[in-house]
Enzyme design. Structure first.
Site, PDB file in Angstrom:
ATOM      1  N   HIS A 134       0.815  -1.213   0.000  1.00 22.23           N
ATOM      2  CA  HIS A 134       0.000   0.000   0.000  1.00 22.23           C
ATOM      3  C   HIS A 134       0.854   1.270   0.000  1.00 22.23           C
ATOM      4  CE1 HIS A 134      -4.218   1.358   0.479  1.00 22.23           C
ATOM      5  NE2 HIS A 134      -3.723   2.377   1.169  1.00 22.23           N
ATOM      6  N   GLU A 172      -1.135   3.238  -4.629  1.00 19.14           N
ATOM      7  CA  GLU A 172      -1.415   4.548  -5.238  1.00 19.14           C
ATOM      8  C   GLU A 172      -0.155   5.380  -5.342  1.00 19.14           C
ATOM      9  OE1 GLU A 172      -4.585   6.546  -3.135  1.00 19.14           O
ATOM     10  OE2 GLU A 172      -6.117   5.247  -3.996  1.00 19.14           O
ATOM     11  N   TYR A 235     -13.298   7.546  -5.878  1.00 17.44           N
ATOM     12  CA  TYR A 235     -14.130   7.867  -4.707  1.00 17.44           C
ATOM     13  C   TYR A 235     -15.347   8.604  -5.249  1.00 17.44           C
ATOM     14  CZ  TYR A 235     -11.064   5.687  -1.470  1.00 17.44           C
ATOM     15  OH  TYR A 235     -10.386   4.708  -0.797  1.00 17.44           O
ATOM     16  N   GLU A 261      -9.422  -0.627  -5.308  1.00 18.96           N
ATOM     17  CA  GLU A 261      -9.937   0.152  -4.174  1.00 18.96           C
ATOM     18  C   GLU A 261     -10.870   1.247  -4.671  1.00 18.96           C
ATOM     19  OE1 GLU A 261      -7.002   1.878  -1.284  1.00 18.96           O
ATOM     20  OE2 GLU A 261      -8.221   3.673  -1.534  1.00 18.96           O
TER      21      GLU A 261
HETATM   22  C1  DCB Z   1      -6.640   6.400  -0.865  1.00 21.03           C
HETATM   23  C2  DCB Z   1      -5.717   5.474  -0.111  1.00 21.03           C
HETATM   24  C3  DCB Z   1      -6.279   5.008   1.206  1.00 21.03           C
HETATM   25  C4  DCB Z   1      -7.084   6.118   1.810  1.00 21.03           C
HETATM   26  C5  DCB Z   1      -8.294   6.293   0.901  1.00 21.03           C
HETATM   27  C6  DCB Z   1      -9.227   7.429   1.339  1.00 21.03           C
HETATM   28  O1  DCB Z   1      -6.097   7.701  -0.796  1.00 21.03           O
HETATM   29  F1  DCB Z   1      -5.307   4.412  -0.840  1.00 21.03           F
HETATM   30  O2  DCB Z   1      -5.235   4.574   2.023  1.00 21.03           O
HETATM   31  O3  DCB Z   1      -7.535   5.780   3.116  1.00 21.03           O
HETATM   32  O4  DCB Z   1      -7.931   6.501  -0.431  1.00 21.03           O
HETATM   33  O5  DCB Z   1      -8.541   8.637   1.376  1.00 21.03           O
HETATM   34  C7  DCB Z   1      -7.459   6.751   4.128  1.00 21.03           C
HETATM   35  C8  DCB Z   1      -8.256   6.241   5.322  1.00 21.03           C
HETATM   36  C9  DCB Z   1      -8.078   7.145   6.492  1.00 21.03           C
HETATM   37  C10 DCB Z   1      -6.608   7.342   6.772  1.00 21.03           C
HETATM   38  C11 DCB Z   1      -5.893   7.829   5.518  1.00 21.03           C
HETATM   39  C12 DCB Z   1      -4.391   7.995   5.693  1.00 21.03           C
HETATM   40  O6  DCB Z   1      -9.589   6.064   4.935  1.00 21.03           O
HETATM   41  O7  DCB Z   1      -8.731   6.631   7.625  1.00 21.03           O
HETATM   42  O8  DCB Z   1      -6.437   8.290   7.823  1.00 21.03           O
HETATM   43  O9  DCB Z   1      -6.105   6.902   4.478  1.00 21.03           O
HETATM   44  O10 DCB Z   1      -3.777   6.790   5.818  1.00 21.03           O
HETATM   45  C13 DCB Z   1      -6.421   8.681  -1.724  1.00 21.03           C
HETATM   46  C14 DCB Z   1      -7.210   8.442  -2.810  1.00 21.03           C
HETATM   47  C15 DCB Z   1      -7.457   9.443  -3.755  1.00 21.03           C
HETATM   48  C16 DCB Z   1      -6.907  10.693  -3.585  1.00 21.03           C
HETATM   49  C17 DCB Z   1      -6.106  10.970  -2.469  1.00 21.03           C
HETATM   50  C18 DCB Z   1      -5.868   9.947  -1.549  1.00 21.03           C
HETATM   51  N1  DCB Z   1      -7.160  11.717  -4.516  1.00 21.03           N
HETATM   52  N2  DCB Z   1      -5.047  10.238  -0.397  1.00 21.03           N
HETATM   53  O11 DCB Z   1      -7.765  11.478  -5.540  1.00 21.03           O
HETATM   54  O12 DCB Z   1      -6.772  12.894  -4.258  1.00 21.03           O
HETATM   55  O13 DCB Z   1      -4.425  11.297  -0.382  1.00 21.03           O
HETATM   56  O14 DCB Z   1      -4.992   9.454   0.561  1.00 21.03           O
END
Ligand code: DCB
Length: 341
Positions: A134, A172, A235, A261
């Site tokens: 991850h 990612e 998302y 995911e």
């Molecule tokens: C992805 C990550 C995943 C993340 C989820 C939701 O990140 F693969 O690890 O999960 O999407 O953001 C979140 C958890 C939180 C935790 C956080 C930090 O749900 O509880 O605190 O991770 O570990 C994404 C996906 C898309 C984008 C950005 C992120 N985007 N990101 O499109 O900007 O920055 O984490």
């Protein structure tokens, strides 16, 4: 007589249309069918064209749940919960999300044991299991290439002979300077070589730029190896049509896509459940035979967590509606085939 003839004709055409409208429906998308698990039925997965297919070459769509970060919610990666997800939720797939930074593998190698628990539980219960390296905070997968090779060497030696295994080698990749050409593809080629030395067949999924939103970039410069797929993540509150266009482009260029995911919420993992957008994506994935894992199993209280805040602290499964969040209720219905038509 004439009227009956017409009725018969209309009924016949309707039946034909109904049976063509979902070419994947009949024996797919069930965790257990006639007493046989999904892995017993589909066996060794393979990629043909852009489709994920079963051992007989028939396209299949497999769906399930991702763990949250195993460093935080690793207790759910146990056999009770995974079997419950199979039997009550109809999950055909479990994803073990092993973070690298953010308190993950770099801080404690013991997190690997939650991956091992996951794989053992899935093998025992006839489910597919995704071993997810991850990458998130470290942005560039190349930053820990040697560690990744060592990890995937160990996993593929231990489990390569089981058709249950799917390798996800970089969740990612992100950051302005992290490109497909210079970072992700060279990383993937190295890790794929390592895995293939032990495991010639199982599916390997490669992340794409900008938080795995750009499969069409990878599609233009594909990795020359078999049974490789490319990631798209979405998302539902943040990503819609434009993201789907990227997937369409990738498929058109002959790149197979797997959504390892996705969440019903904003990209933060929070901010509400976007049901309408979610269902648009589900329809799109069904039409294009794209398999997926939903983010995520936790009781943290964020909207993308399938459990309601604080529920099932003992991590045993056996949840009723009051244990589930609004997200959890929706995802359960979707995986149980109670929503999509
Ligand atoms: C992805 C990550 C995943 C993340 C989820 C939701 O990140 F693969 O690890 O999960 O999407 O953001 C979140 C958890 C939180 C935790 C956080 C930090 O749900 O509880 O605190 O991770 O570990 C994404 C996906 C898309 C984008 C950005 C992120 N985007 N990101 O499109 O900007 O920055 O984490």
């Amino acid at each position: 007589m004439k009227v009956f003839g017409k009725i018969a004709l209309v009924a016949g055409v309707a039946f034909l249309l109904a049976s063509c409208s979902n070419k994947y429906k009949d024996d797919t998308r069930l965790a257990i069918e006639d007493g046989r698990t999904v892995v017993e039925r589909y066996g060794q997965l393979q990629v043909i064209g852009t489709d994920l297919c079963n051992q007989d070459g028939k396209p299949v769509q497999i769906r399930g749940i991702s763990s949250h970060g195993l460093q935080w919610y690793g207790k759910y990666a146990n056999e009770d919960v995974i079997k419950w997800l199979r039997d009550d939720w109809n999950c055909q797939l479990w994803r073990a999300a092993m973070y690298i930074s953010e308190g993950g593998y770099l801080s404690s190698k013991a997190i690997k044991n939650r991956v091992i628990d996951s794989v053992d539980a899935c093998i025992k219960n006839g489910m597919y299991v995704m071993i997810d390296w991850h990458v998130l905070g470290t942005k560039d997968p190349m930053a820990h290439l040697d560690l990744a090779k060592e990890f995937f060497d160990e996993m593929s030696k231990k489990y390569g002979q089981y058709p249950n295994i799917i390798y996800e080698i970089c969740n990612e990749p992100n950051g302005d300077n992290v490109t497909w050409e210079n970072n992700i593809k060279p990383y993937a080629e190295e890790v794929i070589k390592t895995i293939r030395a032990n495991d010639p067949n199982n599916i390997i999924i490669v992340g794409t730029p900008i938080w795995s939103s750009q499969p069409q970039i990878a599609a233009k410069n594909q990795i020359k190896a078999k049974n490789i797929m490319y990631t798209v993540h979405f998302y539902a509150g943040t990503h819609g049509k434009e993201h789907r266009r990227n997937v369409k482009k990738a498929l058109k260029l002959g790149a197979p896509v797997f959504c390892t995911e996705w969440g019903t919420t904003m990209a933060s993992g929070d901010g509400g459940v976007f049901e309408k957008s979610t269902l648009e994506w589900m329809k799109f994935f069904e039409e294009n035979n794209i398999s997926w894992a939903n983010w995520a199993l936790n009781n943290k209280g964020e909207d993308s967590g399938i459990l309601a805040y604080g529920k099932d602290k003992e991590a045993k499964g056996g949840w009723t509606d009051k244990d589930l969040s609004p997200d959890g209720k929706l995802i359960r219905k979707i995986i149980r085939n109670e929503i999509e038509k």
